[in-house]
Each structure stands twice: as structure tokens, then as C-alpha cells.
Design an enzyme around this catalytic site. Sequence first.
Site, short mmCIF file in Angstrom:
data_model
loop_
_atom_site.label_atom_id
_atom_site.label_comp_id
_atom_site.label_asym_id
_atom_site.label_seq_id
_atom_site.Cartn_x
_atom_site.Cartn_y
_atom_site.Cartn_z
CE LYS A 101 37.62 42.85 32.86
NZ LYS A 101 37.43 41.48 33.39
CB SER A 110 37.85 42.13 37.25
OG SER A 110 37.81 41.28 36.11
CB SER A 113 35.89 38.78 35.97
OG SER A 113 36.76 39.01 37.04
N1 GLN Z 1 37.29 37.49 41.55
C1 GLN Z 1 38.14 36.51 40.95
C2 GLN Z 1 39.58 36.85 41.22
O1 GLN Z 1 39.82 37.84 41.83
C3 GLN Z 1 37.88 36.40 39.48
C4 GLN Z 1 38.52 37.44 38.64
C5 GLN Z 1 38.31 37.20 37.18
O2 GLN Z 1 37.47 36.40 36.77
N2 GLN Z 1 39.07 37.91 36.36
O3 GLN Z 1 40.46 36.15 40.85
#
Ligand code: GLN
Length: 458
Positions: free
Chosen positions: A65, A140, A164
Site C-alpha cells: 500500500k 482504503s 481499510s
Molecule cells: N473507511 C474508514 C474511514 O474512512 C476506515 C479507513 C481506514 O481504515 N483507513 O475512516
Amino acid sequence: MKKSDGKSSLERVKEALAAAKKYEAYNIFTKLNEKKALARAVEIDRRIAAGEEVGRLAGVPYALKDNFSDPDDLTMASVEMLKNYHAPVTATAVKRIEDEGAIMIGWTNMDAFAHGASTENSVFGVTLNSRDKTRVSGGSSGGSAVAVALDIVPFALGSDTGGSIRQPASYNGVFGMKPTFGAVSRYGVVAMASSTDTVGCLAQTAEDTRLVMSIMAGEDEKDHTTLPDFFDQPVETSKLRVGVIGDFMGEGVDTEVVGAVKDYIKKLEKAGHEVAEVSLPILKYALAVYYIVVPAEISSNLSRYDGIRYGYRAKDAKTLGEIYGRSRDEGFMPENKRRIMIGNFVLSSGFFDAYYLKAQKVRTLIIKAYEEAFEKYDVLVCPVAPGPAFKVGEHDDDILKLYLEDVMTTPPSLAGLPALAAPAGETKSGLTVGVQLIGPRGSDARLLQLAAEIEGAK
Ligand code: GLN
């Protein structure tokens, strides 16, 4: 890891790079690491031929990532602010994986600064779902999930602050582990929310997930929140007490998702585990708590991007105010700015007690509710997300709908619990559905062993 079938590291890396190019239309990678990956493969093959020690992941290609630091190249986090950023350090997780001989073939697309649940919110554009190109990959860590699902690489690294890793894993039919808070060092990973950020991986099997996690886990003097490694310990999984979180199996949840999770539960029963339903009503407040606490921490973590020290600087800015203001305006994506504003609001003196303090109190109640549940159950089960992957652009006009995708993944994050997304089944139209296995802190290995037991069971 999948058998190498006698292939050399070089052949495996070449195949992975060819697959990455073949699937270009999915927009999985922000950049490939072609030259270095090939050179490293040659070096590992040479070491194998010379009979040298090469490690447990020797010659295995993987994807990273784009928020993990690696001084050899840019760490962009899919955001303008970091598009020309050369990190001065190597993330500890990356170092540990590379020390075992794995070969990184490319950086994967993500929501900018990891804010999002769809990988639509990136300066590099949308990453598409591995099953249906009209749908999102989840986020993400969307790029990492699709790279694993399309078999470009057997595993990829990701970060999970509120879902994410788990949600894109579920949307693409792969395993995704968010470990106990502190299990894996976050040193060298672009910070989002310090009290829930975790480092984990996405992989094709539960066993591979465990191997990669056990390599990354353990104390790190560069991250004082780290704990001793508990992935390698032997675990008992005969006759576990499984609690199904009923609150997440009814209204508002797609019937095909509920069906797939119920099928998975039947397999747990068949394997001899004791299953009962449990209600944890307090969890319905987790999403609201998350979207107060996390933006508060984001607003603090993102204050370092001022156009002075590192990252993007606006062209021709004349005054200090202009440098700060325009650099932040041009460098952040709208979702980053929204979170900074929410965070500053809930931390402001007039609203701190009403929002931030209250949210932290409810967070404590959520932690307590889990602790009580774990007196009766070894593992809690629920879906990963309320539905399968949604259409690209579906939530464009309503950010709350996008936040609602996190309703089941944010509760374990707030409590620092390990949570594993495992493939549970498919919808009639072939979209994948994931189940979430949640355990008490430190029970990561047990979740993975349980998932390995059920994997492939009829
Ligand atoms: N979807 C969640 C957010 O937007 C989690 C994002 C994440 O785990 N980095 O905060």
C-alpha cells in the site's frame, strides 16, 4: 504460500509484473517497482544457488500500500501533498517482510491518506472491483485487495484504522487481517488516527495471512505501542464458544450478505463449535464515536503538512499565511479537509465536552461491552460490511452513506481488538461477501486458525 512449482524467483517476479500490466484497467498500482524487483529476484536466485539462507518468503512477490515508507522511492499515500515525498526511513513492517526474502513489485492505490472506504478518493483515480468493473474495490486498501484477488501477488500489505483492510478484502473475496492494536509496528507508515491505526495484510489463504502477520508482528523499539509477537503461539480451537452479533444480522443489511454469513456459521457449527446469538446494542453508537475520535486525531496528525517542512508547497506563495493556506488547500483532497474541519470542531473549546469527551466515554462503554461478551464467547461473528461492493459513484452525493459502510468494521477498531475478514460466499451476481471474526486482544492467531479450519469446509 502457493507452491512455486520449481520456478525461480525471477520467473515469479516476471509473472507478477506481467499480470500487473495485464490488469492495468483496474488501476491497482500507483507505480510498479519493476527494475528493483527484477534485480532483487536475480540476487535471491543467486543466494539460493549458493546455498545461502534466504528466508521464509524467498522470491515471493508482494504488493505494498502506498502509505508505507521506503526510502528507495516515493511514498505518496495517493495524495497531492505527498506526490513528491521521499521518506527517509523504511517502515519496520516492510523491513521484516523483505528480510525474509519477499520481493515488492509495486505500490498500490488507496484513498488519499487512507480516508475512505472505496478507493475512489485518490489522486490516481478509482481502483475497480476484481469481480465487477462498474463497482468499487473498497478501501482504503483497495489496490492491495484487488492485486491479491486477481492473483497478481499472493499477499499485499495494508493499513486498517476503521476497516481499510477488512472491507476491501470482503469486497474482493480474500482474507484481510486487522491485528490487535499494537501487534505490528506502525513505524514508517503515514499516520491517520494514532489510537486505531494498525498494520496488517491481505492474502489468499488464512495460513498465508498468519505467516505474513507473524513475520511483521512483535516489539519494535521505534514504535513504543508495540507488543510481543503472539502470532506464533500454539492455539486451542476445539469447541469454541461463538457469539453471533445479532444487531448486525438484520435490518439494513443485504439479505445475501446475511445468507452468506449464516452459511459460514453453519460450517462453524458443523466443525463442532457452540454457536449462540448475542446482542451488543452499544455497538450502534460506534460509527458516530469513530467519526468524532478519528477526525480529531486526523486533524492533529495532518497539522504537520504545512508546506514548509515536507510535502507539497504551493507555487509562488508570497507570505507565510499563503504558504500554509494554499499548500494545504491544494495538497489535500476534499475528504481530508472535511476530516480536518470536523476534527478541529470537536476539539474546539466550545464543543470539546459535548463531542470529543462524550465520544471517548462511549468508547469506554464499547470496550466494556466487548469485555463482558468475551467472558461468555471466544469469538464474535458478524458481516464485514452491510452489503457487497457498491457501484462507483454511488455515494458521491451523500458522504454519510459512505461512512455507513464502516458500521461493522469501526467497533473492533475503537476497542483495539483483532478482527479478521474471511471469504464467506458470493451473491447471485458473483460479488463476494466476507465474514468478520473478532476476538479478545491477543487472540489473533486463534482467529486465523479457526478461519483456516473452516476454509474449504463444505
Ligand atoms: N473507511 C474508514 C474511514 O474512512 C476506515 C479507513 C481506514 O481504515 N483507513 O475512516
